[in-house]
Structures are given as C-alpha cells and as structure tokens.
Design a protein around this motif. Structure first.
Motif, PDB file in Angstrom:
ATOM      1  N   ALA A   1       0.978  -1.239   0.084  1.00  0.00           N
ATOM      2  CA  ALA A   1      -0.012   0.013   0.101  1.00  0.00           C
ATOM      3  C   ALA A   1       0.761   1.322  -0.001  1.00  0.00           C
ATOM      4  CB  ALA A   1      -0.716   0.079   1.475  1.00  0.00           C
ATOM      5  N   SER A   2       1.952   1.246   0.771  1.00  0.00           N
ATOM      6  CA  SER A   2       2.855   2.494   0.942  1.00  0.00           C
ATOM      7  C   SER A   2       3.464   2.805  -0.484  1.00  0.00           C
ATOM      8  CB  SER A   2       3.879   2.256   1.870  1.00  0.00           C
ATOM      9  OG  SER A   2       4.919   2.900   1.685  1.00  0.00           O
ATOM     10  N   ALA A   3       4.167   1.414  -1.033  1.00  0.00           N
ATOM     11  CA  ALA A   3       4.748   1.669  -2.421  1.00  0.00           C
ATOM     12  C   ALA A   3       3.914   2.170  -3.431  1.00  0.00           C
ATOM     13  CB  ALA A   3       5.209   0.278  -2.949  1.00  0.00           C
ATOM     14  N   ILE A   4       2.529   1.814  -3.413  1.00  0.00           N
ATOM     15  CA  ILE A   4       1.648   2.394  -4.458  1.00  0.00           C
ATOM     16  C   ILE A   4       1.271   3.707  -4.174  1.00  0.00           C
ATOM     17  CG2 ILE A   4      -0.772   1.983  -5.586  1.00  0.00           C
ATOM     18  CD1 ILE A   4      -0.368  -0.978  -4.745  1.00  0.00           C
ATOM     19  N   ASP A   5       1.100   4.000  -2.677  1.00  0.00           N
ATOM     20  CA  ASP A   5       0.665   5.513  -2.383  1.00  0.00           C
ATOM     21  C   ASP A   5       1.837   6.463  -2.824  1.00  0.00           C
ATOM     22  OD1 ASP A   5      -0.884   7.208  -0.723  1.00  0.00           O
ATOM     23  OD2 ASP A   5       0.992   7.774   0.041  1.00  0.00           O
ATOM     24  N   GLU A   6       3.190   6.035  -2.691  1.00  0.00           N
ATOM     25  CA  GLU A   6       4.281   6.917  -3.119  1.00  0.00           C
ATOM     26  C   GLU A   6       4.290   7.162  -4.519  1.00  0.00           C
ATOM     27  OE1 GLU A   6       8.049   5.065  -2.346  1.00  0.00           O
ATOM     28  OE2 GLU A   6       9.097   6.979  -2.348  1.00  0.00           O
ATOM     29  N   VAL A   7       3.900   6.221  -5.476  1.00  0.00           N
ATOM     30  CA  VAL A   7       3.787   6.551  -6.792  1.00  0.00           C
ATOM     31  C   VAL A   7       2.598   7.507  -7.209  1.00  0.00           C
ATOM     32  CG1 VAL A   7       3.274   5.527  -9.161  1.00  0.00           C
ATOM     33  CG2 VAL A   7       4.663   4.182  -7.271  1.00  0.00           C
ATOM     34  N   LEU A   8       1.355   7.303  -6.398  1.00  0.00           N
ATOM     35  CA  LEU A   8       0.501   8.004  -6.527  1.00  0.00           C
ATOM     36  C   LEU A   8       0.645   9.518  -6.117  1.00  0.00           C
ATOM     37  CD1 LEU A   8      -2.610   5.830  -5.146  1.00  0.00           C
ATOM     38  CD2 LEU A   8      -2.391   6.332  -7.493  1.00  0.00           C
ATOM     39  N   ALA A   9       1.190   9.672  -5.250  1.00  0.00           N
ATOM     40  CA  ALA A   9       1.465  10.898  -4.498  1.00  0.00           C
ATOM     41  C   ALA A   9       2.192  11.735  -5.537  1.00  0.00           C
ATOM     42  CB  ALA A   9       2.064  10.803  -3.125  1.00  0.00           C
ATOM     43  N   LEU A  10       3.315  11.023  -6.262  1.00  0.00           N
ATOM     44  CA  LEU A  10       4.115  11.460  -7.136  1.00  0.00           C
ATOM     45  C   LEU A  10       3.509  11.960  -8.564  1.00  0.00           C
ATOM     46  CD1 LEU A  10       7.171  12.164  -7.940  1.00  0.00           C
ATOM     47  CD2 LEU A  10       7.035   9.853  -9.246  1.00  0.00           C
ATOM     48  N   HIS A  11       2.519  11.103  -8.927  1.00  0.00           N
ATOM     49  CA  HIS A  11       1.893  11.239 -10.305  1.00  0.00           C
ATOM     50  C   HIS A  11       0.510  12.093 -10.247  1.00  0.00           C
ATOM     51  CE1 HIS A  11       4.677   9.213 -12.915  1.00  0.00           C
ATOM     52  NE2 HIS A  11       5.017   8.451 -11.954  1.00  0.00           N
ATOM     53  N   ARG A  12      -0.305  11.737  -9.064  1.00  0.00           N
ATOM     54  CA  ARG A  12      -1.497  12.288  -9.060  1.00  0.00           C
ATOM     55  C   ARG A  12      -1.722  13.288  -7.989  1.00  0.00           C
ATOM     56  NH1 ARG A  12      -5.890   8.316 -10.245  1.00  0.00           N
ATOM     57  NH2 ARG A  12      -6.905   9.084  -8.369  1.00  0.00           N
ATOM     58  N   GLY A  13      -0.723  13.375  -7.103  1.00  0.00           N
ATOM     59  CA  GLY A  13      -1.262  14.234  -5.684  1.00  0.00           C
ATOM     60  C   GLY A  13      -2.598  13.766  -5.240  1.00  0.00           C
ATOM     61  N   GLY A  14      -3.217  14.819  -4.819  1.00  0.00           N
ATOM     62  CA  GLY A  14      -4.544  14.407  -4.191  1.00  0.00           C
ATOM     63  C   GLY A  14      -4.360  14.262  -2.631  1.00  0.00           C
TER      64      GLY A  14
END
Lengths: 296, 334, 295
Positions: A122-135
C-alpha cells in the motif's frame, strides 16, 4: 541488418507502416557494450492497446532493449519515441522524468528484489500516486484499494511487508505499483518466469484482465513461447542482438520461417516431443555459443 | 533380494523433518516409489513440493539435524545406514547432477582437476587413465575438444557447456543410477533440448537408471517411462508418463496440465489453480490439496488419503475413480 | 526450487529463539546485547549528569593530599595534584563520551553521503572519489590530529574533527559496497522508472534500508574513536589539562604509576575499556542482525 534478410510479415507492428498510431516507436536501436554489440539496429512499433513480445534466449539483447525503452540504459544510437515524445536521451528535469514515468512502466522478473523490503504494498503504491496524481491521502487510499482490487490483493495483503507475501502476491504488488502511474505501456520483463506453474497461470489471467480493463499496451520480454502466445498479439524473435523474424504471434509460432525460430519452436517440450541433439539439425542456424563464454 | 525383484532403488514411506528455528518441520511425508535398473522416473512438482529434498535424501545430502524415517534401499541395502567406504562406493554408483553447475564446481580449479580428482583419490586410477576417461566422456556429451576444455576454468565455459561437463563427470564412475535435479532449468530452451537429448542417449546406451526432477511435466514425460507428481511433501500420483498427461487421476495433476499455457493452440483463459502451493508443514490436515481443489468434499478434510494402486500406477485421492475422465474437461473451461 | 526454505536452517536455533524477544531497537542482540545497552545507558547518564553528581570539585587541587588513598568520602582517593579522583572520573565522562560521539556522527554522515553518492553515480565520479579516499586512507589518524591541532588549536574540537576525517574513508568504503548491493536491486530501478528524484530515492529507500548496517558500523566505530581520542589526549593534542578527561587522566596518571600509585591511570583506563567493550559487543550483534535481515 538481420531484418532485411527475413521476410517481414505485415502486421500491426510492421515498422514500414504508418507511425501515426504508434504508441511506442523504436528505430535503428543499437547498443554496444565495449566491443560487444548487444542490440544491432532494431526497429519496431507498438500500436495503442497492442501487445508485442520480444522473444529470445540469453544474449539475444531482449532485456537490453527493455532497459533502453524504460530509460534505465542509454542507447548507443537509434531513437525511442512514446506518444510522440523522444526518450532516447536522458530526461532533463523532474517534470520530464515524471512524464516519462507516466508513459512507460516496468514489472521485473524477480519478485524478491523488486519490492522495498521495508515498505508495504500500500505504501509503495501510495508513493507513486503521490508523485503522479497528488490529491489528499484519503483519495489516494481509495485508489490504492481500487488498484488492489484490480490485481486481486485484499487490504490485509496490501498492508503486509513483502516478506509476508508469496512470490505471486509480490508480483501482483509490483503490477499494481506499475499501474498506479497509469502508464500507456507496461513492460513485462520476464515477469512470470520466476513463478510456479499454478501461480503463473493466475498472473497471466490477471494480465489479460488488466489489459482488457485499462487498455494498457504490453511489451513482453520472454524466453517462453507459450507465455508469449498467451498474452501477445505480435512477436519479434531475436538472436544475438538481431531481429530474425517478426509477425503475428500465432503465425510465427504455427509457421516459423527463420531457421532459428524453427529451432526455438522445436525445442519446447509438448506432448509427444522428443529432445534432439543440436547436431541432428540439418538446417541448424549458427549456434556456436557452445564454445562461447556466456555472461549468464 | 530387492535387486532380484527388479528394483534398483526402493523408497518406502520416506518422511523427512528438518530443524527450523529450534523445532522440527516436516518437508517430506510418506514418499514411496521404486526405480528398476535402466528405468527413468520423473519427479514433478512446484516449489516446496519436496522433489529436491527427495533426491537429497537418496543422495545422503540432507542438512545436519535432519530426521529421516521410512526406508531407502539401493540394490537391497539400507542407504540411510551407510558409512565410510560403503558410502563412498554407494556414491560412485549413484551420481547426482544439480540445477546450478556453477554452484557445485570450484571456480578456481581447472575443469580437468574437477573431473579427475575423485577417480584418482577414491578409485586409484592413474592420472593418464583418468584424463583419457574424462576426454572420452566429454566427447560423449558432445564436447569434441575435451583436451582443451580440461585446461580451462569454469568461468570460461557457458552454462550449457558447464552442465555437460557436470553430466560427463557424474558418469566417470559408471553410476547405475543418476539423480538429476532440474539439470536444465537454468539453461536456454534450445540448450535444454540438446542437454536432454544427450542425457537420454547416454542413459539408454549405458542402461543407467535415472531419477529426473523437474517442474515441467512435459519435459519429464519426454524422457521418463513413469512420472510421479509431488505436492506438499507427498507423492500424489504416479503413472506411465503418457497416461499422466492424457488421463490424470489426481485433481492437482490435471490442474498442472491445465495451468500451463499452450504453444500449439489458443486458450482464452488459463485454468489456474486458486491459492498457492503448500509446503508439507502448512498443508491442511486431511488431503493436502483440499484447500485448492475444485472437487473437494467435506470428507476430503477428514483423513489424509493413502497412495492407492490403480491400474498402471498410484494415486492419492479418495475420489479418483469417481472423477476419472472428468478432470481434463473440468480443468479446461474455467 | 523446493530448497528455498533451506537457508533458514543455517541460523543457529539459539540465535533464532532470541530473535523475537527484547526491545524493538535491540531485537535479536540477545542477553549480552541488552546488558551492553544497560552499561552504555549508565555511561550516558554519567556523561550528562556526572559533573552535577560529583561529590567534590573535580578541579580543586590540594597538594598535601597528592596520591593519598581512600580517605573519608573520597572513595577512590586523590591524584598527583590532590584532586578527588571519583569526581574527576564523573566529570571527565562528558568529554570522554561526547568526543567519540561527535566523531561517529560526523564520520558516519560524511561516509554515508560519499558511499551513496559514489554507488549511485558510478563511473568517473566513483573512480575519482574512491581514489581521493584511498589517499586519505593512507594518513594515520594521529598525523591528521597533529596537523589539526596546529591549524586550529589543540583541544577536543581539533582532535574530533581530525578523527572524523580520518575515519571517513573507512566508513565510505564499507558502506559503498552495501550501497552498491542495494542500488542493484530491482525496486530501486522501479522507483527511478517512476520518475522519483534521485535524492528522494537515496534518502527514503536506499539510505533507510542501509540503516541497520550504518548503526552497526557506527557502534563499532565509537569504540575505536574513544580509544584513539584517549591516545590523542594522552599525547597532549586533545583535551587540555586541567580539564578532566579519561584519556588525559591515563596520561597524567603515568607519573603516579612510576611511583607506585596507579589508581588514576587504572580507574580512567578501566572506564574506557568497559565502555569500549560494551559498545563493540553491541555493535557486533547489531551488525550480525543486519546481515540476517538483509539475507
């Protein structure tokens, strides 16, 4: 140079066709390591939503191509274009790196080294989301759960550290992490090769579902012809850095033209198959690798 | 006497436990099979199935602290009790080839030293004779310039070539049984075909028995008379190789066949077995495959089914007779 | 393939059994590790509160008490200048422990940054930096300390700085191989492909996953730093008398040793030995644990 010696089957990946629709376009790609030519003048296209396999044995240059396309290795010469953007030279600046990340992603072979041992899925996926999508973090948590759903991981598995997951589950995390950037093209670098047969089938089915659901394109790097047949439409066969045959996967596997492809095809055990010594091949291609030092 | 009834190797109710974190953990449970002189038996399974451990138990290569019960007899003698000179002569008759040749060869010594050392020290063969024998065997595995190869070091040889060297050196003592533990898994597919052809030819020419361990059912079928399938540390089915593929009796065997994508036809969706392979210590109490089986009934969880003889082999499933013929069809749609 | 579970059997059962118990920070270091941690905690408390709990003024000289043994509440007696020995030991703990701590923090910081930077960049940068470190490696710490004491001024600051610089090549070399190993793993490549900035990957992933090795190396280094700083003070280049310091006390006590009054050197030396042994035993166990964790 190997290409011109081989009749080119026309298909969606025919490099002579229009490049207007191509998602990925590779032209004259060459890579030298010292005096060794790992990839020699390779060209191919992948159409939007298409699925292409590069098949070959060790030393064929297939993994080197994957590393160049994804940006982990700089080509000696040739161009790589995705969505109209050149990516054959190193990225300048964070914004361009991020844009390239949102175009092409990769899933590696070894599920035991492709995840940070101290980071949950979950944390690995979240890190990518924070980089690419923010929110907000709540938005991202929702998306993490959606991606988990897509690859068949429940909340408990997503929150577990990699050491608590099996090889197949780790590979699902790696797929979800790659998809989090919503890439147009996903490179599968022998992504199912290290999995047990029963797990491999699950992940192959998953990859088929993901493609149907998201419209993502695949570039599959594989030595396994059966896996290639299962998830790709088109294939190029490589031997020693050179393309020896290309066409629709089904045609190439059912009616291989090049001598090397025929040897490859005939080496796969199937019911009723008998192993044959290489010396029994009358039209065997030059496979003098027996006397070579292979780097493994 | 065992040898007289046509059995070179006889494994009966073999169970192995290994010490893990201060406690004993079961890795093999009730493994039974036999191999006749000159016969080839395939042992197929996924990670943790115990197939490699079975070969290690036979080769007397289990880690320290392993607890073995049941019997392994070779030519009528108890293998587990062998010591000293008797163990050495057993090892000359039962040779082993491993998956990763590089891990089993001293990287700083020449190929020639590696190949002739055992012959010269354990069997008192002169240097000239040992070298001549090594060159002869290298020729048999398709390495023509043996003389030159003997002078080389392991890093100068490709993986396929090195595995051929390992096979040749395993054959130096003229073994009657060869244990091959995934000998081609690390090799390219064309090299695999070549090495398997060589192995198969040598076996037939020499009348040598073979225990061939692999995860690839088709590969085992191609070179073995009979094939046994292992799951969670037990044998679940053992049949003549062609029968195993065309008429599987255990749902797990059928699952393995159906899960593999096909090279010669299109399958829209693979019949994947749900869940993941179990090791012996984490398998359910009754039938070890019960938690992944699509034909499971309540009774399957009650007691561990025995390995029962059926026509040309053995199967460990209480519904085997009832499900016969339905398994292929059942596994294919999905 | 089925041998994947095997490596766990290589871990001795006794070590495994302890693995699950103990404080989170010290998990897997066993009974010895915990005892060492208690000794070090005690030493740290003395370093902080030593001067405050000292029964007498550590700098008050009274030459008529020179080399007098145990007397009233002067439990360890007096040194060559008639100062209370126990008070000097307690007060001296601060510089004796603070010095090595500063050395460890500085050299670990320099070493880690250089290790990660060379492992990450590779190529010519790696070659040049590694060569420069090799040159620095050739200078003995004592020589650097002499230079520093001339350039700055003799004292704890110069000595600590000199040692930090002297230790950096060693730390950088040890950590570089760990950083290279981590760098070559696929998850780092996956993060690069995502478009993360290099320094973010280095701090958040690479550096964090090296933390067990960094902590273990730092602990072992602390012992070396303590002994080396004491040696530098012994030579008169570190902490300057009359300030209390264990290393200085070993040095000033030598006149007493010759006259048959070894208490000052002995007590100060014992303090150094106990702390160094505790730190090294703990460091070794932390280091073993970090190799277990990273397979």
């Amino acid at each position: 140079m190997g290409e011109s010696a081989v009749p080119l089957a026309s298909g969606p990946s025919d490099p002579s066709g229009s490049t207007g629709e191509a998602l990925l376009s590779v032209r004259g790609l060459t890579k030298h390591f010292g005096t060794n030519v790992a990839v020699d003048d390779v060209s191919f296209d992948i159409a939007r939503g298409g699925s292409l396999a590069i098949v070959g044995e060790s030393g064929s240059g297939k993994t080197t191509i994957a590393k160049m396309v994804v940006g982990l290795l700089a080509p000696t010469s040739g161009t790589i274009t995705t969505c109209g953007h050149d990516r054959s030279t190193p990225a300048r600046g964070a914004a361009e790196r991020r844009r390239r990340g949102a175009e092409v992603q990769i899933v590696f072979q070894d599920p035991y080294s492709s995840l940070d041992p101290r980071q949950s899925g979950a944390s690995a996926i979240d890190e990518v989301l924070a980089l690419h999508r923010g929110g907000s973090s709540a938005d991202r948590a929702l998306r993490v759960a959606e991606l988990g759903d897509l690859v068949g991981l429940d909340d408990r598995q997503l929150r577990a550290l990699p050491k608590a997951l099996s090889g197949g589950q780790r590979q699902r995390v790696a797929i979800a992490r790659a998809l989090a950037a919503e890439p147009q093209l996903l490179i599968l670098d022998e992504s199912v090769a290290a999995l047990d047969v029963s797990i491999q089938a699950q992940v192959l089915n998953l990859l088929a579902d993901v493609r149907a659901d998201t419209g993502v394109s695949y570039l599959l790097i594989s030595h396994d012809l059966a896996v290639v047949r299962q998830i790709t439409d088109d294939v190029i066969v490589m031997h020693r850095g050179v393309v020896v045959e290309r066409g629709a996967t089904r045609d190439v596997l059912d009616h291989p033209q090049a001598a090397y492809t025929r040897l490859l095809r005939a080496s796969v055990p199937t019911p009723g198959w008998r192993p044959r010594r290489r010396s029994e091949w009358t039209d065997a291609p030059d496979l003098s690798d027996v006397s070579d030092v292979s780097a493994g | 006497m065992s040898a007289a009834d046509g059995r070179l190797l006889d494994v009966a109710s073999l169970a192995v436990q290994l010490p893990v974190g201060g406690e004993l953990r079961t890795v093999l449970h009730d493994v039974s099979f036999h191999i006749g002189p000159g016969e080839a038996l395939g042992l197929v399974g996924e990670s943790g199935s115990g197939k490699s451990m079975t070969a290690r138990a036979i080769a007397r290569l289990l880690p320290a602290g392993a607890v073995t019960t049941g019997t392994i007899s070779y030519a009528g003698g108890d293998v587990t009790a062998l010591k000293g000179a008797a163990l050495r002569s057993y090892r000359a008759e039962v040779a082993m080839v491993f998956q990763d040749p590089r891990a089993h060869i001293n990287p700083v010594r020449r190929i020639g030293d590696f190949m002739t050392e055992a012959l010269r020290t354990n069997h008192g063969v002169s240097k000239a004779d040992a070298v001549a024998r090594a060159i002869g065997l290298l020729a048999e595995v398709g390495i023509a310039d043996g003389q030159r190869r003997l002078e080389q070091h392991p890093h100068e040889l490709s993986g396929g070539l090195l595995q051929r060297v390992m096979i040749a050196s395993a054959l130096l003592t003229e073994p009657r049984l060869l244990l091959a533990d995934e000998p081609t898994t690390a090799l390219d597919v064309t090299t695999q075909a070549d090495v398997m052809a060589i192995l198969d030819d040598l076996r037939r020419e020499r009348g040598m028995a073979l225990l061939f361990i692999t995860h690839d059912l088709e590969l085992a079928s191609a070179v073995c008379d009979r094939t046994a399938v292992m799951y969670a540390g037990q044998l679940v089915e053992q049949r003549t190789s062609s029968q195993l593929h065309d008429d599987p009796l255990h749902p797990y065997t059928a699952g393995l066949v159906g899960a593999r994508p096909r090279i010669d036809g299109d399958v829209t969706r693979l019949a994947a077995i749900p869940g993941r392979p179990r090791s012996a210590y984490e398998a359910p109490a009754g039938c070890a495959f019960a938690d992944r089986c699509e034909h499971v009934e309540d009774a399957c969880g009650e007691a561990r089914p025995p390995l029962e003889p059926i026509e040309d082999g053995f199967v460990r499933c209480r519904r085997a007779t009832e499900l016969r013929g339905m398994l292929r069809a059942g596994g294919r749609h999905g | 393939m089925s041998l994947v579970e095997l490596p766990t059997t290589a871990v001795p059962p006794a070590r495994r059994r302890l693995a699950g118990r103990g404080l989170p920070l010290l998990r897997g270091t066993g009974l010895v590790g915990h005892l060492c941690a208690i000794v070090l905690l005690g030493a740290l408390l003395v370093a902080v509160f030593g001067a405050a709990i000292a029964p007498h003024d550590p700098d008050l000289t009274n030459l008529s008490f020179a080399f007098v043994g145990r007397f009233q509440d002067h439990y360890l007696g007096f040194d060559s200048q008639g100062r209370d020995l126990l008070s000097r030991l307690l007060a001296g703990a601060r510089t004796s422990i603070l010095g090595p701590l500063v050395v460890v923090l500085l050299s670990m910081l320099f070493g880690t940054v250089l290790a990660i930077a060379t492992a990450w960049k590779g190529g010519r940068f790696d070659t040049i930096v590694s060569a420069a470190l090799d040159v620095l490696f050739a200078f003995p710490a004592i020589v650097l300390a002499i230079i520093a004491s001339v350039v700055i001024e003799p004292g704890l600051k110069a000595a600590s700085l000199a040692l930090s610089v002297a230790y950096t090549p060693y730390i950088a070399r040890v950590l570089r191989s760990a950083a290279l190993r981590e760098r070559s793993r696929d998850y780092i490549a996956a993060l690069e492909v995502q478009g993360l900035r290099a320094w973010v990957i280095c701090v958040r992933h690479l550096g964090r996953n090296m933390l067990p090795i960094i902590v273990a190396q730092g602990t072992i280094l602390f012992g070396y730093a303590m002994v080396d700083l004491a040696a530098i003070s012994f030579l008169g280049l570190g902490v300057q008398p009359p300030q209390a310091d264990w290393g200085v006390m070993v040095a000033t006590g030598q006149s007493g040793v010759l006259q048959g009054y070894p208490m000052e050197s002995l007590c100060a030396g014992l303090c150094i030995v106990v702390v160094v042994i505790a730190v090294n035993l703990l460091g070794e166990r932390l280091s073993d644990r970090s190799t277990l964790v990273t397979r």
